[in-house]
Each structure stands twice: as C-alpha cells, then as structure tokens.
Write a protein that holds these residues in place. Structure first.
Motif, PDB file in Angstrom:
ATOM      1  N   ASP A  45       0.151  -0.611  -0.636  1.00 18.57           N
ATOM      2  CA  ASP A  45       1.337  -1.187   0.016  1.00 18.57           C
ATOM      3  C   ASP A  45       2.255  -1.923  -0.947  1.00 18.57           C
ATOM      4  O   ASP A  45       3.221  -2.543  -0.519  1.00 18.57           O
ATOM      5  N   ARG A  46       2.004  -1.868  -2.263  1.00 18.75           N
ATOM      6  CA  ARG A  46       2.840  -2.585  -3.223  1.00 18.75           C
ATOM      7  C   ARG A  46       3.318  -1.664  -4.336  1.00 18.75           C
ATOM      8  O   ARG A  46       2.509  -1.033  -5.021  1.00 18.75           O
ATOM      9  N   PRO A 108       2.306   0.527   6.198  1.00 20.91           N
ATOM     10  CA  PRO A 108       2.070  -0.336   5.043  1.00 20.91           C
ATOM     11  C   PRO A 108       1.777   0.467   3.771  1.00 20.91           C
ATOM     12  O   PRO A 108       0.709   0.368   3.181  1.00 20.91           O
TER      13      PRO A 108
END
Length: 315
Positions: A45-46, A108
């Motif tokens: 999710d990053r 996400p």
C-alpha cells in the motif's frame, strides 16, 4: 537497523515471523520463502515500499507485481470477485493460482504495484512461512523474486544474501523452496471470457473444469501480470515531455529542480521517480487541466526506463 548488519537472518519461528512482520509494517524489505522461490516482500500500500523493491533489485520493473494475501476476505478488499473468481479461489487457494481481477475503488494498493492498470494480480500462497508472515503483518504484500534483476531466482536463503546482500533488510530462512514453476495466472474478463496470462503448475484443463468454458487466447492488450510483453498506461490527455515550465492549460509534473504542481522526486532520486510515476499520471489524469507537461528526466540509469515509459504515455 545498522546497514552493516543487514540482511538480518530470521528463523522461521514465531519470534522470527513476528520480527519480519514488524519490519514489513515499517515499510522495510523482507525476503520470504514461497512455494516456488524466495520473494522480496514489501507492504503493497506504499509507493515508497515499492521504490525500495526497485532499488534492491537494481532497476524498476514497470510490470505489475503480484499481491499476496492471507485469504479471500483480504483479497475482496482489493479486487472485485464475481462467482467465477470465488469458485476458482475455493478450488485452488491457498495455492499456485494468481487471479487478475478488477481493482476495487479505494483498494489499499499503491499505483506502482498495479502499473497504473484497472486490474490487480492476487495470490493466496500455500507456503506456511509466507502465510504466517502475511497473517502477522496484517497487510497484503507485494513480492517479486528476491534477487537482482537478471540474476537466477533464489530457492534458498543463501541465494538471497548472495544476490541482494544488504539491500534486503531481513531474510526469513525457511529452508529450500520446492523451486517449481511460477504460479498460473488467469485473467477473468467482464464479458464472461477468461485467459491464461502465464501457464504454471495448475493446468488450464483444471481451470476450465471449474469455470465450465474454454479459455480465449491472449493476442494483445495491456500487460497485467509478470511474464507478459510490456504495454503501458496512458493518462488519456496529451503529454508534453522535457517541459521546464508549463502553460496555463497543462498539469505540470516536476522532477528535481523543476518543482511542478506535483513532483516525481524533489531530490532528483530516479528510483523514487520510478515508484511515483503511475501515481502522478493518475493525479494528472484527474486534474482539471486538459494537458500534461513533464519536467526533463535524465536519460541515464533508471531514467532510461522512466523516459521510455513517458514516451509511451505521450504517444
């Protein structure tokens, strides 16, 4: 963690798995065994975590990454499952089947993981160590093979250390992998058709038996999973490259000293730029300006791949 001590070697014990989960939650890279090879896992999710994968492997791959999930419940937070997808998950998960499905709104997952596409590749792995790490982290994990780009895929922890060295934060030593084929990848289309994007351990006939129809050959289209030819996301607006400044009707994507309205990397970090590229093209596509301008990106190292991607977006 002290750079000189990396990668930290973790045993496949409850304590080792808990330590791996803490590192992953913090955005670090952990090599974990799967049924096939060791995967270099990071939280999905990053964008920064994806940038770290690219940096460790030595170049960005603009191919989508497979997202590894704990179970169907976690998978349904990321992708839209119809009756066919649920039937395949019931038949083959956990196991060596990757499903390419429509991405859920607000899923996400960082845009760099899906390569900017409206689909996402999902797998629920069977390896007990990988399953334990996913459960302990409580996060979906993106995980390409844990080796430098172009190197032989790693089937034991020592291979990971030889290939990546201190570029990985930790390695969970789960012994030798079975070193089988990579997972079978199936794409389910909204019109009822389905395709094998990559053959693997689960043969087409077993999938056809579950779905009740034959597959459709893959002829062309966007790359949706590892192992396919490259084809790239375009933002649906004219794109002008090499732009040190922007016209009033252009959304300006900056790099380095050229600030722009949003920047690929204010510090001129090409790895960060590679990870942020798809997210910023999405942002530019949603912006009110009818055109997009992109600051110059150096034609060197990873910049060559970024510029290739930008030229395709501008075509």
């Amino acid at each position: 963690m002290d750079h000189a001590s990396r990668p930290e070697m973790l045993e496949a014990t409850p304590a080792g798995i808990a330590a791996a989960a803490r590192l992953l939650q913090a955005g670090r890279l952990v090599a974990v065994p799967t049924e096939t090879v060791y995967g270099l896992a990071a939280r999905a999710d990053r964008d920064e975590s994806v940038a770290a994968i690219y940096r460790a492997k030595g170049r960005p791959s603009f191919n989508p990454l497979i997202v590894h999930v704990a179970d169907l419940t976690q998978a349904q937070e990321i992708a839209a499952f119809d009756d066919r997808a649920r039937a395949l998950a019931a038949a083959f998960w956990p196991g060596a089947l990757t499903l390419v499905l429509p991405l859920q709104d607000g899923a996400p997952v960082a845009p760099a993981v899906t390569a900017g596409l409206p689909t996402v590749a999902l797998r629920c792995p069977a390896h007990p160590v990988m399953r334990a790490v996913i459960a302990a982290a409580g996060l979906p994990l993106a995980a390409p093979s844990a080796n430098r780009s172009g190197a032989v895929s790693p089937t034991r922890a020592a291979h990971v250390v030889e290939s990546l060295g201190s570029r990985a934060d930790a390695v969970v030593d789960g012994g030798d992998c079975e070193a089988g084929l990579e997972s079978t990848i199936v794409a389910l289309r909204e019109d009822g058709r389905w395709q094998i994007l990559r053959p693997g351990p689960i043969p087409e006939a077993r999938i056809a038996a579950v779905l009740g129809t034959s597959s459709v050959p893959v002829t062309e289209g966007a790359i949706e999973a590892p192992g396919q030819l490259a084809s790239h996301y375009a933002p649906g607006k004219p794109v002008r490259l090499g732009a040190d400044s922007a016209a009033p009707d252009e959304f300006h994507i900056g790099f380095g000293a050229v600030a722009g309205e949003a920047t690929l990397s204010a510090g001129g970090d090409l790895v960060e730029a590679a990870a942020r590229l798809y997210a910023l093209l999405h942002q530019a596509a949603r912006a009110p300006q009818p055109r997009i301008a992109v600051a110059p990106v150096p034609e060197s190292g990873i910049g060559i791949a970024i510029n290739d991607r930008l030229r395709r977006a501008a075509a």
